[in-house]
Design a protein around this motif. Sequence first.
Motif, PDB file in Angstrom:
ATOM      1  N   ASP A 211      -9.280  70.289 -24.752  1.00  0.00           N
ATOM      2  CA  ASP A 211      -8.343  69.616 -23.857  1.00  0.00           C
ATOM      3  C   ASP A 211      -7.260  70.964 -22.870  1.00  0.00           C
ATOM      4  OD1 ASP A 211      -8.720  67.211 -25.399  1.00  0.00           O
ATOM      5  OD2 ASP A 211      -7.268  68.023 -26.460  1.00  0.00           O
ATOM      6  N   THR A 212      -8.086  71.931 -22.527  1.00  0.00           N
ATOM      7  CA  THR A 212      -6.892  73.190 -22.172  1.00  0.00           C
ATOM      8  C   THR A 212      -7.451  73.450 -20.768  1.00  0.00           C
ATOM      9  OG1 THR A 212      -6.166  73.918 -24.005  1.00  0.00           O
ATOM     10  CG2 THR A 212      -5.555  75.270 -22.023  1.00  0.00           C
ATOM     11  N   GLN A 250     -13.255  71.726 -19.438  1.00  0.00           N
ATOM     12  CA  GLN A 250     -12.390  71.872 -19.899  1.00  0.00           C
ATOM     13  C   GLN A 250     -12.600  73.383 -18.746  1.00  0.00           C
ATOM     14  OE1 GLN A 250     -14.126  72.672 -22.250  1.00  0.00           O
ATOM     15  NE2 GLN A 250     -12.896  73.454 -23.745  1.00  0.00           N
ATOM     16  N   ASP A 345      -9.342  63.388 -20.262  1.00  0.00           N
ATOM     17  CA  ASP A 345     -10.408  62.823 -21.155  1.00  0.00           C
ATOM     18  C   ASP A 345     -11.588  63.937 -20.924  1.00  0.00           C
ATOM     19  OD1 ASP A 345      -9.107  60.488 -21.918  1.00  0.00           O
ATOM     20  OD2 ASP A 345      -9.431  59.325 -20.255  1.00  0.00           O
ATOM     21  N   GLN A 348     -15.833  64.463 -23.238  1.00  0.00           N
ATOM     22  CA  GLN A 348     -15.816  62.908 -23.459  1.00  0.00           C
ATOM     23  C   GLN A 348     -16.675  62.142 -22.789  1.00  0.00           C
ATOM     24  OE1 GLN A 348     -13.206  61.936 -26.412  1.00  0.00           O
ATOM     25  NE2 GLN A 348     -13.021  64.113 -25.933  1.00  0.00           N
TER      26      GLN A 348
END
Length: 619
Positions: A211-212, A250, A345, A348
């Motif tokens: 998520d970074t 990401q 997201d 995802q």
Amino acid sequence: MNTLHPARWRATWLTLLLCLFLSACGGDSDSNDNAVAPPPDGGNGDANAFTLAVLPDTQKYSRYSPERYTVQTQWIADHYQDENIKFTVHLGDVVDRPNVPEEWVEARAAMQILEANPQTPYSVLAGNHDVMNSGQWDDQRTLANEPFLQHFPASLQAANFSTFQGTDDTGFNSYHLFRAGDREYLVLALDWLPSEQTVGWVQEVLDQHPDTPTILTTHQLLGIGSDGKTAVFTPLGQQLWEDLIRTNDQIFLTLSGHNHGEATLIGKNQYGRDVVMVVVDYQSGFWGGNGMMQLVTFNEADQQLDFRSYSPWVAAIPEAERQPQDELSRWEFSVPMNFERRFADLNQGNVADAPGNIEGTQAYWILDDDHRITRADGSVQFLDASGNGNLLELVAYNEPQGDLADFFELRDDKPPFGYAAGTATFHGNNDIGGYYLTTGGAGLSFENSAAGKPGFLPQYTIEAIVRLPSDWARDENQWSGILNHEPGITQVCQYHEVACSGSDAALGLNVSSLKEFQWVSTSQNGKGQDNWSWEVGNDYWYHIALVNDGERVRMYVDGSLTMRTGVDEQQGLLVEPGQPWNIGINSWQGNPGNLFAGDIAEIRINNRALDRGEWLYSQ
């Protein structure tokens, strides 16, 4: 697979002298206010705006003009607060000759200026001029013989900066975390020739930080075309794009050097999101670049990345004394970026912000350039804007001879309704061959039928926005397919244990020999009668809607109910999960055939009987 840990290196050798040319480095920021670039937030007061400093190939400075190198790092050290510089990345080729100690001494002197302050962290990587054998992959080198590892060991950055997180086993690849505004960012600094082992290590780092938002730096990723301004993938860049960048959502920004000049390429990853890729290298210019560096401002208030080149060396020269070759800046542009949406997201598969992706959408294909996924080899793929992963891939039929553009192209020809910004144009026919789009339909398993098997859609609305060409010819284009599910009716009926049979595609939206739109479908109660439009015209955009309320399917063309439709009961739709769905071709007895000619802009499959106001025709 390598584990993540900082490599253990010998202690840093002699402490080097700092810059001897501070008078040329603009050390007194007040004395050169008229030469300092404007604050990164452009005066809009955006508390989240910050700047990333970029040092492209410094090799000529280390060899011929170390004062130009130190003026760059000194400027960062002097202005990191007023420019809000949160991190600096070096793109490799630190030195020109790796076996000349004096060049490393000069490079270390420049970088020590940043090391003196924990608030000016940096990453650095090895270019082809920084290793003893530029033809070796990073895992093939004798590490004890590599000057780069002696002068920039992991222990050095670990001692100076909390942003440093570790290296791979070779020590040539590192990763860093820094915080700016409300977010944490990850920086990957990859070697000149990252091996397969390194790619595996990088993937481990990315998996640990799903998520970074991530910035990937490496020495070579992009080249510059013969026109001097168009960015293209290098062979290694193609591998990195396919193996890492497009598959890890990401990664939103890449920076590379090596190839002389400056250029930008914006690619679409497999999630349909933008990746901004920049190549910049000034070493072939006046005095190896004359101190030119890059500044990238993250401008959240204006929703964009602002890029600008800047030479603090030239800024320190009184304007009246500058020569024509003394450029203060030469490159300034902005790239739109909605930071909240781009970083939401991650990984995802979620592209639910597509405006036409309404409740119940099972698959949604917008065939314009904005929804094409970038492939390094030039192959064509389109994302599924529903977020359900039904990726389309362009494939050949009947061995077409000639350029792809002779058979398939994307054009900026926007239909009068729907959300597409352009269209896909199909030029082939069965005699000369052509191309069509296909997907395994991973997200099109729907519900269980009466036989207890997936592949049943109790209700649906299927829409298409199409246009037939002005030169449509019956002999070449009849019975061509706009959308179909490839297996034959008999196969799908047997799969769902329904008493029906037929050789047509289990479902198909086609163009008949009389230039009518035809809808063939298989339902829970068997094969019903086909639905037909009138004879349609050429060179005219049509919206087709097939609406099934669970009892009957009705065809609408441009909002008008057709005459031959809804004749008998057809309870929903049956398909066989895992079997291909095709756009731009029909099929017979489970085999593709009859290529479509014309334009297809959008196709959407929804699991509801949509109200008219929800149709693409109403948008």
